[in-house]
Design a protein around this motif. Sequence first.
Motif, PDB file in Angstrom:
ATOM      1  N   MET A   1     -14.052  47.777  17.168  1.00 42.55           N
ATOM      2  CA  MET A   1     -13.382  48.411  18.297  1.00 42.55           C
ATOM      3  C   MET A   1     -12.875  49.785  17.872  1.00 42.55           C
ATOM      4  O   MET A   1     -12.236  49.915  16.846  1.00 42.55           O
TER       5      MET A   1
ATOM      6  N   ARG B   1      -7.407  51.579  22.840  1.00 44.78           N
ATOM      7  CA  ARG B   1      -7.236  50.245  22.263  1.00 44.78           C
ATOM      8  C   ARG B   1      -5.832  49.714  22.544  1.00 44.78           C
ATOM      9  O   ARG B   1      -5.642  48.533  22.823  1.00 44.78           O
TER      10      ARG B   1
ATOM     11  N   LEU C   1      -5.683  48.043  25.828  1.00 42.33           N
ATOM     12  CA  LEU C   1      -6.182  46.667  25.831  1.00 42.33           C
ATOM     13  C   LEU C   1      -5.138  45.697  25.286  1.00 42.33           C
ATOM     14  O   LEU C   1      -5.099  44.527  25.669  1.00 42.33           O
TER      15      LEU C   1
ATOM     16  N   LEU D   1     -14.736  50.979  25.702  1.00 43.50           N
ATOM     17  CA  LEU D   1     -14.749  50.375  24.369  1.00 43.50           C
ATOM     18  C   LEU D   1     -15.747  49.233  24.237  1.00 43.50           C
ATOM     19  O   LEU D   1     -15.893  48.658  23.159  1.00 43.50           O
ATOM     20  N   SER D   2     -16.427  48.908  25.328  1.00 39.76           N
ATOM     21  CA  SER D   2     -17.432  47.845  25.273  1.00 39.76           C
ATOM     22  C   SER D   2     -18.668  48.339  24.494  1.00 39.76           C
ATOM     23  O   SER D   2     -19.043  49.510  24.594  1.00 39.76           O
TER      24      SER D   2
ATOM     25  N   ILE E   1     -16.879  45.087  22.709  1.00 40.73           N
ATOM     26  CA  ILE E   1     -15.727  44.863  21.838  1.00 40.73           C
ATOM     27  C   ILE E   1     -16.109  43.793  20.820  1.00 40.73           C
ATOM     28  O   ILE E   1     -16.467  42.674  21.191  1.00 40.73           O
TER      29      ILE E   1
ATOM     30  N   HIS F   1     -13.941  37.889  21.877  1.00 38.47           N
ATOM     31  CA  HIS F   1     -12.905  38.882  22.128  1.00 38.47           C
ATOM     32  C   HIS F   1     -13.195  39.818  23.302  1.00 38.47           C
ATOM     33  O   HIS F   1     -12.262  40.252  23.976  1.00 38.47           O
ATOM     34  N   GLU F   2     -14.446  40.136  23.556  1.00 38.92           N
ATOM     35  CA  GLU F   2     -14.723  40.956  24.747  1.00 38.92           C
ATOM     36  C   GLU F   2     -14.261  40.217  25.999  1.00 38.92           C
ATOM     37  O   GLU F   2     -13.604  40.791  26.874  1.00 38.92           O
TER      38      GLU F   2
ATOM     39  N   TYR G   1     -10.229  40.013  26.197  1.00 40.66           N
ATOM     40  CA  TYR G   1      -9.539  41.191  26.716  1.00 40.66           C
ATOM     41  C   TYR G   1      -9.811  41.376  28.212  1.00 40.66           C
ATOM     42  O   TYR G   1      -8.920  41.751  28.977  1.00 40.66           O
TER      43      TYR G   1
END
Length: 678
Positions: A1, A30, A33, A169-170, A172, A189-190, A193
Motif C-alpha cells: 500500500m 492511506r 483508509l 490505492l487499489s 491494496i 485487506h482490500e 478497507y
Amino acid sequence: MEKERRITEAPGIGRKAAEDLHSLGLTTLRDMLLLRPRAYDDRREERRIRKADAADPTISCHITVVSHSEFSSKAGRTLKVTAVDDDGTRIELLCFNRYFLKEQLRTGSDWYIYGKAMRNHGVYQISSFEIKKTMSEAGIGRILPVYPLTGSLTEKMLRRAAEYALSALSPIPDELPATMYEQENLLHHEDAYRQLHFPSSMEEAAKALNTLAFTELFLMELSILREKPGTEQKHSMISRRERSLLESLPFALTEDQIKASEEIREDLDSPIPMNRLLQGDVGSGKTLVAWLTALHAIDKGQQVAFMAPTELLARQHADGAAALLAPLGIRIAFITGSVKGESRKLLLKSLKDGTTDLVIGTHALFSEDVAFRNLGYAIIDEQHRFGVQQREALMRKGQDADILSMTATPIPRSLALTLFADYSVSVLHSMPAGRIPVKTYLVSEDRREEMYRAVGVEFQRSHQAYFVYPRIDDEGEGDLRDVTTMYELLKEKYPGVPSALIHSRLPDDEKMSILHAFRDRKLSYLVATSVIEVGIDVPEATCIVIEHAERFGLAALHQLRGRVGRSTLPSYCFLVYGKGLTEEAKARLKVMKETNDGFRIAEKDLEIRGPGEMMGDKQSGFLHLRFADLTSDLDIVERARAEADRIIREDRGLLKAENAVLRTALQSHRSMIETRHL
C-alpha cells in the motif's frame, strides 16, 4: 500500500480541509483508509415519511416539491418548502439559513431526501436534511459511513475522500500470511478497507472491523515479541538462604507464590536479562516473593536494589526486610533523599565496595552518586508510579541487571497482553489460607450513626480501624469532610479510644512513628488521607471507613479496602457517599459492593473509564489504537497474541516464504506502533 500520496489529491480537499484533516491525524490517502467511521447510516431501504416516529424519525425517500412559503424566525426570513412523497404524505422542509434553496427546489421538481422528520400539529417537518437529485447521490440503497468531523470537514467531503483513496490505492496488498485469513475468518485487506468504509451489510462492516483490529493487534504483538529475547527453560535450585527463610515462616506459600518464585528464579539463572512483571491482588504476597528471589540473587554473589515510590513505603519495606532477612545474615541498607552527610557517605561506600547485599530506597537509588559493585537484580514496587527515565536510570546501575516490576493494581488481561507484551508475567491470584473476603457496605448520610456504632463494636473486640477522607483540612468546600475536622469529631464519638491523625504533610519520621504505634496496637484507629493506600499491613485492623467514596477511583478504593481483611478475622469496609452521584460513581460503588476480586474490578474499571484514563499519562500514548477496543476485544487480543507467539516460535526472523508479507507489513505499520512509555 502506498504511503506518501497526500490526501490533498482527493477531490474537494483544499488547504483548510487539509489542515482540519491533519488535526485528525490524516495527511495521506492511506491515513484516510485508516480512519474508522464512528457510526453508519443504513439507507439500504427507502423509508417514506409516514414511517417516521419517535423511535426512529429517519426518512429516506423520493419527494416532489409542491409549494414555497416563508415565515419569520430568529434566523430572519426563513424558507418553508412543502413536498409530498410517493404515498402523497406531506412534509415541510424548514430551510433555516438556506434561503438559496428556493431557486433550486422549484415547484414540481423531484428529489431524494434523507434526514430526521418530526410530526408537529399533524404535519411532518424536517429542518436538518440532505437532498439530492438521484437515489445514488442520496445514498439510498447503501450503507454510508459517519466520520468524526472538525472545522470545515463534512461527511460528504470525507466520503468522497474515502472513495478516492480506495480507488487510488487499489490493489491494496494483504498484510497477513495467506493461511491466516481462513484460519481467523478474516477478510482480505482490500475487501476489509472497502467494507469498513462502504459496507454491503452491517455484518460485513463488523467482519471488516474484526479483520483490521486483529491485524493491528497482531502486528503490534509481533513487533514487540521479535525484540524480546528468547528464553531457555531450565530448572533452578532453591538457594540455602531461600530454604532457611521458607523454613522459618509460620505458614506455607500459596501455589501462585511457589510458581512465581520458580519462574523468577529460572529467569535469574538465565544468561538473558529478566524483564518480568509480578502482579497480584492486595495482600496476595508479592513482597515475600520479592524477598525470596532476592535471596537467590544474593546467594549468587549479586547485589539487589528494591525501589519504592515513597519514603514511607520504602521505610516499611526496609522494616519488613530487616525482620525477615537480617537474621539470615543479609546486609541491608536504606537510602532516600533525606539520608545525608556522613551516613550517606558510608552507605555509598558500602554499596560500591559490595559490603551491602540489599539496598531499599526511593528514587534516590538512581542518583548519580549511587554506584554498585555488582548490581544483578532490581525490584521496582508499584512500577506504574515511576517514569521510563527513572526505571532506566536504575537499570543502568548494573550490567544487564534482571528487572522485576511489581504492581498491586491488578491489570485487565487485555491491557496486560498489550502493554506488557515484552514482559514475562507472573500473577498471584490466590490469597493466603484463612483470609475471609471483606464485607463491603454502601452507606448514605442517614445511616452514618449506624455505621459509627458498628465500628465501635470492633473497638470493644480490641480490633482496629481506619477512617479515610479525601483532603487534609477545610479548603473552602463546606460539603467535603476533611481529616483535621473529623479527627476532633471522632475523638468525641469514641471517647477514651486511642487514635492518631496521619496525612502527607507530616514528616516521614512522624508518620512512621504513628504506623509503628498502630501496628503495636497502641492506637485503635487512624484518621487518614489516602497516604495509607499501599503497604500498610496490620492484621488486627478489621474496619475501614472511606468518606466521599464517590470521589475515589476504583483502583484507589480497592487498594484502600485492602488495608483490612489481612488476617482470619471478619473485616468490613464502609463506603460513605454523598448526594447527586453521577452514573459513573454509581457504577464504581456497585462494583466495589459486588466483588473483592481485584482482577474483576480492574476489568470493570476498564469498561467504565477506558484504557487511556485507566493507565494514566505515562502509558496513554501507547493506547492510540485505530481499530481495536481493549474494553471489548479481549478475544481478539488473545487470538492475536497467540498467533504472534506461534510465528515467533516457528520463524522469529520471518524468513519463511509465507511470512515475507509480514516483513513488509511491519515496516508499513511502524508508524502505528506507538513508542511504549514503560
